[in-house]
Motif scaffolding. Sequence first.
Motif, PDB file in Angstrom:
ATOM      1  N   LEU A   1     -18.866  28.123 -51.620  1.00 57.41           N
ATOM      2  CA  LEU A   1     -18.568  27.082 -52.598  1.00 57.41           C
ATOM      3  C   LEU A   1     -17.411  26.203 -52.125  1.00 57.41           C
ATOM      4  O   LEU A   1     -17.481  24.969 -52.193  1.00 57.41           O
ATOM      5  N   ILE A   2     -16.357  26.835 -51.632  1.00 56.71           N
ATOM      6  CA  ILE A   2     -15.170  26.085 -51.212  1.00 56.71           C
ATOM      7  C   ILE A   2     -15.455  25.263 -49.960  1.00 56.71           C
ATOM      8  O   ILE A   2     -14.968  24.138 -49.809  1.00 56.71           O
ATOM      9  N   SER A   3     -16.258  25.804 -49.050  1.00 60.64           N
ATOM     10  CA  SER A   3     -16.497  25.120 -47.777  1.00 60.64           C
ATOM     11  C   SER A   3     -17.122  23.744 -47.967  1.00 60.64           C
ATOM     12  O   SER A   3     -16.901  22.836 -47.164  1.00 60.64           O
ATOM     13  N   ALA A   4     -17.902  23.555 -49.047  1.00 60.54           N
ATOM     14  CA  ALA A   4     -18.589  22.286 -49.267  1.00 60.54           C
ATOM     15  C   ALA A   4     -17.654  21.175 -49.716  1.00 60.54           C
ATOM     16  O   ALA A   4     -18.040  19.999 -49.704  1.00 60.54           O
ATOM     17  N   THR A   5     -16.423  21.507 -50.092  1.00 60.35           N
ATOM     18  CA  THR A   5     -15.498  20.468 -50.533  1.00 60.35           C
ATOM     19  C   THR A   5     -14.948  19.654 -49.372  1.00 60.35           C
ATOM     20  O   THR A   5     -14.279  18.641 -49.582  1.00 60.35           O
ATOM     21  N   GLY A   6     -15.229  20.082 -48.150  1.00 58.56           N
ATOM     22  CA  GLY A   6     -14.781  19.304 -46.993  1.00 58.56           C
ATOM     23  C   GLY A   6     -15.586  18.038 -46.780  1.00 58.56           C
ATOM     24  O   GLY A   6     -15.149  17.127 -46.066  1.00 58.56           O
TER      25      GLY A   6
ATOM     26  N   TRP B   1     -11.341  18.288 -45.932  1.00 56.91           N
ATOM     27  CA  TRP B   1     -11.906  18.935 -44.748  1.00 56.91           C
ATOM     28  C   TRP B   1     -11.075  20.099 -44.218  1.00 56.91           C
ATOM     29  O   TRP B   1     -11.644  21.026 -43.628  1.00 56.91           O
ATOM     30  N   PRO B   2      -9.739  20.141 -44.364  1.00 53.13           N
ATOM     31  CA  PRO B   2      -9.034  21.326 -43.860  1.00 53.13           C
ATOM     32  C   PRO B   2      -9.463  22.632 -44.540  1.00 53.13           C
ATOM     33  O   PRO B   2      -9.302  23.717 -43.983  1.00 53.13           O
ATOM     34  N   VAL B   3     -10.021  22.506 -45.762  1.00 56.51           N
ATOM     35  CA  VAL B   3     -10.455  23.695 -46.487  1.00 56.51           C
ATOM     36  C   VAL B   3     -11.678  24.321 -45.822  1.00 56.51           C
ATOM     37  O   VAL B   3     -11.847  25.549 -45.840  1.00 56.51           O
ATOM     38  N   THR B   4     -12.529  23.477 -45.221  1.00 58.09           N
ATOM     39  CA  THR B   4     -13.790  23.990 -44.681  1.00 58.09           C
ATOM     40  C   THR B   4     -13.583  25.001 -43.558  1.00 58.09           C
ATOM     41  O   THR B   4     -14.183  26.085 -43.587  1.00 58.09           O
ATOM     42  N   PRO B   5     -12.760  24.715 -42.524  1.00 61.44           N
ATOM     43  CA  PRO B   5     -12.546  25.754 -41.499  1.00 61.44           C
ATOM     44  C   PRO B   5     -11.964  27.044 -42.065  1.00 61.44           C
ATOM     45  O   PRO B   5     -12.325  28.138 -41.610  1.00 61.44           O
ATOM     46  N   ALA B   6     -11.086  26.918 -43.059  1.00 58.40           N
ATOM     47  CA  ALA B   6     -10.511  28.129 -43.660  1.00 58.40           C
ATOM     48  C   ALA B   6     -11.589  28.937 -44.376  1.00 58.40           C
ATOM     49  O   ALA B   6     -11.626  30.179 -44.274  1.00 58.40           O
ATOM     50  N   ALA B   7     -12.485  28.262 -45.095  1.00 55.39           N
ATOM     51  CA  ALA B   7     -13.556  28.962 -45.791  1.00 55.39           C
ATOM     52  C   ALA B   7     -14.531  29.592 -44.811  1.00 55.39           C
ATOM     53  O   ALA B   7     -15.024  30.708 -45.025  1.00 55.39           O
ATOM     54  N   ILE B   8     -14.823  28.882 -43.716  1.00 55.87           N
ATOM     55  CA  ILE B   8     -15.703  29.445 -42.684  1.00 55.87           C
ATOM     56  C   ILE B   8     -15.062  30.670 -42.045  1.00 55.87           C
ATOM     57  O   ILE B   8     -15.743  31.666 -41.755  1.00 55.87           O
ATOM     58  N   ALA B   9     -13.755  30.606 -41.830  1.00 59.35           N
ATOM     59  CA  ALA B   9     -13.048  31.760 -41.262  1.00 59.35           C
ATOM     60  C   ALA B   9     -13.179  32.980 -42.166  1.00 59.35           C
ATOM     61  O   ALA B   9     -13.401  34.100 -41.691  1.00 59.35           O
ATOM     62  N   LEU B  10     -13.041  32.764 -43.478  1.00 57.15           N
ATOM     63  CA  LEU B  10     -13.190  33.879 -44.416  1.00 57.15           C
ATOM     64  C   LEU B  10     -14.596  34.448 -44.342  1.00 57.15           C
ATOM     65  O   LEU B  10     -14.780  35.676 -44.322  1.00 57.15           O
ATOM     66  N   TRP B  11     -15.603  33.581 -44.306  1.00 55.47           N
ATOM     67  CA  TRP B  11     -16.995  34.046 -44.183  1.00 55.47           C
ATOM     68  C   TRP B  11     -17.190  34.864 -42.910  1.00 55.47           C
ATOM     69  O   TRP B  11     -17.775  35.956 -42.949  1.00 55.47           O
TER      70      TRP B  11
END
Length: 508
Positions: A14-19, A26-36
């Motif tokens: 859900l969070i990754s799509a806000t990038g 967009w900085p949120v997307t790499p962080a969300a991908i890292a968590l995944w």
Amino acid sequence: MRAVPALYALLAGLISATGFAPLEWWPVTPAAIALWLWLVHAAPTLRTAMWRSWLFGVGHFTIGNNWIQHAFDFQDRMPPSLGYVAVVGLAMFLAIYPMLAGGLAWRLGRRGPRPDMAFALVAGAAWIATEYLRAVVFTGYAWNPIAVIWVPTPLRALSPWIGTYALSGLTIVASAAILLPRARMRAGVLVALALAMLIPGDNMATPAPLGRDTPRVRVVQPNFEQEAVRSAGYDDRLLDRQIALSGRPGPAPRLVVWPEGTVNFYIEDGYPPPWYERSPLLTRARIASVLGPRDAALVGGTALFFDGDGQVAAAGNSVFSLTPDTRIAGRYDKAHLVPGGEYLPMRSILQPLGLTRLVMGDVDFRPGPGPATIAVPGFGPVGVQICYEIIFSGQVVDATHRPAMLFNPSNDAWFGAWGPPQHLAQARLRAAEEGLPILRATTTGISAVIDTSGAIVAAIPRHREGAIEVALPAAHAPTLFARAGNWLALGMIVLLLAAAIAMRRRTR
């Protein structure tokens, strides 16, 4: 407690799509991908890794495609609430691709108690392969590849060299590198991401000055909402508004471009007389009335295809090249049709269930042959990509007849608040990738002229009637991607896997 990692995976998606646009966090997307990826690596079994990855995908695509629901608001035969079901149902299908990527990363890249660089490289390669498959399987749905988050940043400049899917893969590698056990590596990745965030992207370009004889383009945005389609006199009012917005000819040549499907009278000759509400010559003459002797127009309309008995067999979502003397100089038929929008797949099964396509009419559209370049007298070869065709990386240009520009007419009134800015971002990535300017004319916005770097030369915001007239941006020499296409994605997969194998052998 077993449900907690699954919930985190869904939340990460859900969070990754806000990038993506319109938020562009967009900085949120790499962080969300890292968590995944952390959850994938920590999974005790392949099945668990794939389950968590599927949940990540459901969250990611539900948020990213929320705009699809808005298209159901214009239907009489299907309730608008069905749009929410469609969004989640589509997300559940599209999540298969992250599921495959996560499964491959776990099976081929997992070693040791923490993710290492080899795991990151394998994850990147797996994402490239599955994101490409998403763009081609079952006609493909390439909306919002991960690389699009970089459009507002300087990193979009990598797309002409490696292409969209390879850039998405490198984004996965960088995101996974945040998890690396070595502090120096983590710090290097974080510094690189911080620099990309702090250095402003070149998002706006200064229009070239307009001299007396400078060729120019005039992009028309009539701002007719989809709700008006059924109102009395709609077709004439829409045509009159676009004619009024097209301006008057001057000494310089002008290319006047209108949005997708906004000429609702047939303009081709040769159809059986009952199909004409009025003379096609009269319709062409009304459009040509705004063209000077050196001008041309690209307008969106409908073509009809007849069978041997003179009955309509199919329709074409088409763009016509018109000259000042009312001739049709060329026609392009949309090739990448929208399933459920422009045709109903499995009609014999779905229609009895009460389902129909979103675009009005009882005749399905027929796909054209694919990327094509049409002649526009006075302006050279023009490539056409109608509506969401522009999102398909490596599938937008006829390589044997490279155009001088791409024309992307669309009707974004269907797409709610999130769809139009996402559509524009993907068009910008295509311009940079191919080294071609793009002219975008949409019914309600966002219309724009985009240069070869992906920067916006001029634009008309959403829900605003208007026109922009600027000098035609020059085409760039063919980029590396324009020459090699998605072979670069395959090359990146091989490179990442080879590097992962080399690292594993060195650490044994």
